[in-house]
Design a protein around this motif. Structure first.
Motif, PDB file in Angstrom:
ATOM      1  N   THR A 184       0.842  -1.199   0.000  1.00 48.13           N
ATOM      2  CA  THR A 184       0.000   0.000   0.000  1.00 48.13           C
ATOM      3  C   THR A 184       0.875   1.245   0.000  1.00 48.13           C
ATOM      4  OG1 THR A 184      -1.723  -1.150   1.243  1.00 48.13           O
ATOM      5  CG2 THR A 184      -1.808   1.264   1.236  1.00 48.13           C
ATOM      6  N   SER A 185       0.575   2.137  -0.929  1.00 44.20           N
ATOM      7  CA  SER A 185       1.277   3.423  -1.008  1.00 44.20           C
ATOM      8  C   SER A 185       0.289   4.537  -0.673  1.00 44.20           C
ATOM      9  CB  SER A 185       1.835   3.632  -2.423  1.00 44.20           C
ATOM     10  OG  SER A 185       2.389   4.924  -2.558  1.00 44.20           O
ATOM     11  N   LYS A 186       0.655   5.365   0.327  1.00 43.37           N
ATOM     12  CA  LYS A 186      -0.216   6.466   0.732  1.00 43.37           C
ATOM     13  C   LYS A 186       0.318   7.788   0.195  1.00 43.37           C
ATOM     14  CE  LYS A 186      -1.684   4.205   5.006  1.00 43.37           C
ATOM     15  NZ  LYS A 186      -1.761   4.302   6.483  1.00 43.37           N
ATOM     16  N   GLY A 187      -0.592   8.621  -0.301  1.00 41.87           N
ATOM     17  CA  GLY A 187      -0.226   9.935  -0.813  1.00 41.87           C
ATOM     18  C   GLY A 187      -1.134  11.007  -0.242  1.00 41.87           C
ATOM     19  N   LYS A 188      -1.301  12.075  -0.999  1.00 40.21           N
ATOM     20  CA  LYS A 188      -2.163  13.177  -0.583  1.00 40.21           C
ATOM     21  C   LYS A 188      -2.959  13.650  -1.785  1.00 40.21           C
ATOM     22  CE  LYS A 188      -2.048  17.772   1.579  1.00 40.21           C
ATOM     23  NZ  LYS A 188      -1.170  18.869   2.069  1.00 40.21           N
ATOM     24  N   GLU A 189      -4.265  13.720  -1.613  1.00 44.06           N
ATOM     25  CA  GLU A 189      -5.152  14.075  -2.721  1.00 44.06           C
ATOM     26  C   GLU A 189      -5.038  15.552  -3.068  1.00 44.06           C
ATOM     27  OE1 GLU A 189      -9.649  12.785  -4.034  1.00 44.06           O
ATOM     28  OE2 GLU A 189      -9.287  13.310  -1.937  1.00 44.06           O
ATOM     29  N   ALA A 190      -5.124  15.851  -4.361  1.00 45.56           N
ATOM     30  CA  ALA A 190      -5.129  17.236  -4.848  1.00 45.56           C
ATOM     31  C   ALA A 190      -5.708  17.245  -6.259  1.00 45.56           C
ATOM     32  CB  ALA A 190      -3.715  17.818  -4.845  1.00 45.56           C
ATOM     33  N   HIS A 191      -6.006  18.446  -6.758  1.00 43.67           N
ATOM     34  CA  HIS A 191      -6.461  18.585  -8.141  1.00 43.67           C
ATOM     35  C   HIS A 191      -5.283  18.293  -9.060  1.00 43.67           C
ATOM     36  CE1 HIS A 191      -8.207  20.225 -11.779  1.00 43.67           C
ATOM     37  NE2 HIS A 191      -9.378  20.361 -11.137  1.00 43.67           N
ATOM     38  N   SER A 192      -5.554  17.608 -10.179  1.00 42.86           N
ATOM     39  CA  SER A 192      -4.460  17.227 -11.072  1.00 42.86           C
ATOM     40  C   SER A 192      -3.787  18.439 -11.720  1.00 42.86           C
ATOM     41  CB  SER A 192      -4.968  16.277 -12.161  1.00 42.86           C
ATOM     42  OG  SER A 192      -5.962  16.911 -12.951  1.00 42.86           O
ATOM     43  N   ALA A 193      -4.481  19.587 -11.723  1.00 42.09           N
ATOM     44  CA  ALA A 193      -3.858  20.808 -12.268  1.00 42.09           C
ATOM     45  C   ALA A 193      -2.886  21.430 -11.273  1.00 42.09           C
ATOM     46  CB  ALA A 193      -4.941  21.822 -12.641  1.00 42.09           C
ATOM     47  N   LEU A 194      -2.987  21.006  -9.991  1.00 44.64           N
ATOM     48  CA  LEU A 194      -2.115  21.553  -8.951  1.00 44.64           C
ATOM     49  C   LEU A 194      -1.441  20.397  -8.183  1.00 44.64           C
ATOM     50  CD1 LEU A 194      -4.626  24.229  -7.636  1.00 44.64           C
ATOM     51  CD2 LEU A 194      -2.557  24.693  -8.980  1.00 44.64           C
ATOM     52  N   PRO A 195      -0.652  19.586  -8.884  1.00 38.24           N
ATOM     53  CA  PRO A 195      -0.079  18.395  -8.246  1.00 38.24           C
ATOM     54  C   PRO A 195       0.865  18.725  -7.092  1.00 38.24           C
ATOM     55  CG  PRO A 195       0.963  18.812 -10.362  1.00 38.24           C
ATOM     56  CD  PRO A 195      -0.211  19.729 -10.290  1.00 38.24           C
ATOM     57  N   GLN A 196       1.419  19.941  -7.098  1.00 34.78           N
ATOM     58  CA  GLN A 196       2.347  20.320  -6.030  1.00 34.78           C
ATOM     59  C   GLN A 196       1.652  20.408  -4.673  1.00 34.78           C
ATOM     60  OE1 GLN A 196       1.284  22.206  -8.487  1.00 34.78           O
ATOM     61  NE2 GLN A 196       0.880  24.315  -7.816  1.00 34.78           N
ATOM     62  N   LEU A 197       0.321  20.456  -4.663  1.00 31.61           N
ATOM     63  CA  LEU A 197      -0.423  20.512  -3.415  1.00 31.61           C
ATOM     64  C   LEU A 197      -0.729  19.119  -2.852  1.00 31.61           C
ATOM     65  CD1 LEU A 197      -2.964  23.392  -4.217  1.00 31.61           C
ATOM     66  CD2 LEU A 197      -0.719  23.535  -3.090  1.00 31.61           C
ATOM     67  N   GLY A 198      -0.387  18.108  -3.604  1.00 35.84           N
ATOM     68  CA  GLY A 198      -0.653  16.731  -3.149  1.00 35.84           C
ATOM     69  C   GLY A 198       0.585  15.860  -3.298  1.00 35.84           C
ATOM     70  N   TYR A 199       0.350  14.581  -3.206  1.00 36.69           N
ATOM     71  CA  TYR A 199       1.442  13.620  -3.397  1.00 36.69           C
ATOM     72  C   TYR A 199       0.836  12.389  -4.069  1.00 36.69           C
ATOM     73  CZ  TYR A 199       5.483  10.635  -2.489  1.00 36.69           C
ATOM     74  OH  TYR A 199       6.573   9.805  -2.632  1.00 36.69           O
ATOM     75  N   ASN A 200       1.318  12.056  -5.264  1.00 37.38           N
ATOM     76  CA  ASN A 200       0.742  10.984  -6.064  1.00 37.38           C
ATOM     77  C   ASN A 200       1.182   9.618  -5.533  1.00 37.38           C
ATOM     78  OD1 ASN A 200       0.040   9.142  -8.121  1.00 37.38           O
ATOM     79  ND2 ASN A 200       0.151  10.742  -9.669  1.00 37.38           N
ATOM     80  N   ALA A 201       0.240   8.889  -4.975  1.00 37.76           N
ATOM     81  CA  ALA A 201       0.557   7.597  -4.369  1.00 37.76           C
ATOM     82  C   ALA A 201       0.996   6.552  -5.395  1.00 37.76           C
ATOM     83  CB  ALA A 201      -0.658   7.075  -3.594  1.00 37.76           C
ATOM     84  N   ILE A 202       0.620   6.763  -6.649  1.00 36.17           N
ATOM     85  CA  ILE A 202       0.965   5.788  -7.686  1.00 36.17           C
ATOM     86  C   ILE A 202       2.451   5.822  -8.026  1.00 36.17           C
ATOM     87  CG2 ILE A 202       0.641   5.215 -10.137  1.00 36.17           C
ATOM     88  CD1 ILE A 202      -2.304   5.922  -9.823  1.00 36.17           C
ATOM     89  N   ASP A 203       3.055   6.997  -8.001  1.00 45.05           N
ATOM     90  CA  ASP A 203       4.449   7.125  -8.447  1.00 45.05           C
ATOM     91  C   ASP A 203       5.407   6.232  -7.664  1.00 45.05           C
ATOM     92  OD1 ASP A 203       3.678   8.868 -10.400  1.00 45.05           O
ATOM     93  OD2 ASP A 203       4.258  10.686  -9.313  1.00 45.05           O
ATOM     94  N   PRO A 204       5.449   6.308  -6.322  1.00 45.86           N
ATOM     95  CA  PRO A 204       6.373   5.427  -5.599  1.00 45.86           C
ATOM     96  C   PRO A 204       6.004   3.953  -5.708  1.00 45.86           C
ATOM     97  CG  PRO A 204       5.013   6.646  -4.047  1.00 45.86           C
ATOM     98  CD  PRO A 204       4.758   7.233  -5.397  1.00 45.86           C
ATOM     99  N   LEU A 205       4.705   3.661  -5.859  1.00 40.38           N
ATOM    100  CA  LEU A 205       4.297   2.267  -6.022  1.00 40.38           C
ATOM    101  C   LEU A 205       4.829   1.711  -7.337  1.00 40.38           C
ATOM    102  CD1 LEU A 205       2.708  -0.114  -4.837  1.00 40.38           C
ATOM    103  CD2 LEU A 205       0.701   0.700  -6.123  1.00 40.38           C
ATOM    104  N   ALA A 206       4.752   2.529  -8.388  1.00 37.96           N
ATOM    105  CA  ALA A 206       5.289   2.105  -9.685  1.00 37.96           C
ATOM    106  C   ALA A 206       6.794   1.852  -9.584  1.00 37.96           C
ATOM    107  CB  ALA A 206       4.994   3.155 -10.746  1.00 37.96           C
ATOM    108  N   GLU A 207       7.484   2.708  -8.841  1.00 34.48           N
ATOM    109  CA  GLU A 207       8.925   2.529  -8.656  1.00 34.48           C
ATOM    110  C   GLU A 207       9.205   1.254  -7.854  1.00 34.48           C
ATOM    111  OE1 GLU A 207      12.828   5.089  -7.171  1.00 34.48           O
ATOM    112  OE2 GLU A 207      10.844   6.045  -7.228  1.00 34.48           O
ATOM    113  N   PHE A 208       8.371   1.005  -6.857  1.00 29.66           N
ATOM    114  CA  PHE A 208       8.519  -0.214  -6.051  1.00 29.66           C
ATOM    115  C   PHE A 208       8.379  -1.453  -6.939  1.00 29.66           C
ATOM    116  CE2 PHE A 208       6.931  -3.726  -3.536  1.00 29.66           C
ATOM    117  CZ  PHE A 208       7.680  -3.670  -2.378  1.00 29.66           C
ATOM    118  N   ILE A 209       7.366  -1.460  -7.783  1.00 25.55           N
ATOM    119  CA  ILE A 209       7.132  -2.611  -8.674  1.00 25.55           C
ATOM    120  C   ILE A 209       8.330  -2.823  -9.593  1.00 25.55           C
ATOM    121  CG2 ILE A 209       5.707  -3.471 -10.580  1.00 25.55           C
ATOM    122  CD1 ILE A 209       3.325  -1.999  -9.238  1.00 25.55           C
TER     123      ILE A 209
END
Length: 382
Positions: A184-209
């Protein structure tokens, strides 16, 4: 002198198939077998595993050597019943085949073990030692029943183990382990136009895989019998909608392990990669949802040789000796046994028929295995 007629042997299998022990309800199977044993003077003990699931242990003889014989009481779901040509929970004979869920995997094996042991008891033909029947719960999902028997010491004095999984054409003496992970990878939700306000949980999971694929799945380590470790990421979930940064992503993995790259080392690798990414700002949690070690024996025991000879005697063809990519309750039952421990998986039915629609076992194969088992059991308790 036989304790049962052919029709009674078929009726026992019919009764077991009628019990809907789909990943649960093994209590009814255990109760049925306990009654069957006790009708023939064999004491049987129900061993609780959870509030709703049990094992069954029965024994004849006394002292050493101790022959362990084992099979599981649960079956997988029949799935879409409309795809079956017969009722999956009514044993139905057609063209010499006995159809029903569990007829192949593995209530025919379970019944054959029990009947052979009862025959030996009825004829007082066990010259020395003991035969311990161990029927397990939950083999199809996690192996909790076999783990409980191991933890409670039922295997401590066992000298030989036969698991009656469907394998009439081959004798398995080693098999891979099986590990399941949920990452499980936890991030922070945000609008996709303002990604700097969140943290994309998929990115580190993809790196883990990518990391585990490169360093675990693509390892060049192998076993002479079992081959290479096999790993697959089989389930991925992440995100809620396309224009939102996902706050959660999960991946699930199944790993088929070998002694040269076994469960503990793989678990440690998964945790290591998570820690490395967490040190870089990720929030990854690794959960082991199933852990069954590989089973490796050298296949040189008299058990293997005798089973092969009896296979040839009863089926006119010597069964091939193989290692298997699948797992059995042997993973738990043999946790503390060495490479020279006498172990086989050998039982009525075909591995390729397991979990399929219109599952069946050949009538004559089921009946012959009862006689084969009786000879095999007595060979190791002379």
């Amino acid at each position: 002198m036989r304790a049962f007629t052919e029709e009674q042997k078929i009726k026992i299998l019919e009764d077991l198939v009628a019990i809907k022990s789909v990943n649960e309800n093994e209590i009814e199977v255990a109760t049925y077998l306990k009654k069957l044993f006790e009708e023939h003077g064999i004491e049987a003990t129900i061993v609780p595993v959870t509030a709703t699931r049990v094992n069954l242990v029965a024994e004849i003889g006394s002292g050493s050597p101790v022959l362990g014989i084992s099979g599981h009481m649960d079956v997988v779901s029949p799935g879409d019943v409309s795809k079956w040509s017969t009722d999956p929970f009514v044993l139905t004979e057609k063209d010499g085949k006995l159809y029903g869920r569990g007829a192949n995997d593995m209530k025919s094996g379970l019944a054959a073990l029990a009947i052979a042991m009862i025959d030996i008891k009825e004829n007082d033909s066990l010259q020395k030692g003991s035969i311990r029947f161990m029927a397990t719960t939950g083999e199809e999902v996690g192996g909790a029943g076999a783990k409980k028997l191991y933890e409670e010491g039922y295997m401590n004095d066992v000298n030989t183990l036969i698991v009656a999984e469907p394998s009439q054409d081959v004798i398995v003496y080693s098999h891979k382990g099986s590990l399941n992970f949920k990452v499980t990878s936890k991030g922070k939700e945000a609008h996709s136009a303002l990604p700097q306000l969140g943290y994309n949980a998929i990115d580190p999971l993809a790196e883990f895989i990518t990391k585990v694929n490169a360093e675990v799945r693509d390892s060049n380590r192998s076993n002479e019998i079992l081959g290479e470790l096999v790993m697959n990421c089989t389930i991925i979930h992440g995100g809620q909608q396309v224009n939102s940064i996902p706050e959660l992503a999960t991946a699930e993995f199944n790993v088929r392990t070998i002694p040269e790259y076994d469960t503990e080392e793989v678990i440690e690798k998964f945790k290591q990669f998570a820690e490395e990414l967490n040190n870089e700002g990720a929030d990854i949690i690794v959960e082991v949802t199933m852990s069954l070690p590989s089973v490796f024996t050298d296949g040189k025991s008299n058990l293997v040789k005798t089973a092969q000879l009896l296979g040839e005697k009863y089926f006119n063809d010597k069964p091939e000796l193989i290692g298997s990519p699948g797992v059995t309750d042997g993973s738990n039952l043999l946790r503390s046994k060495g490479d020279d421990f006498p172990f086989i998986m050998f039982g009525p039915g075909l591995t390729k028929m397991a979990h399929k629609v219109d599952e069946y076992v050949h009538r004559d194969v089921y009946l012959k295995f009862i006689d084969l088992y009786e000879e095999l059991f007595l060979e190791f308790n002379k």
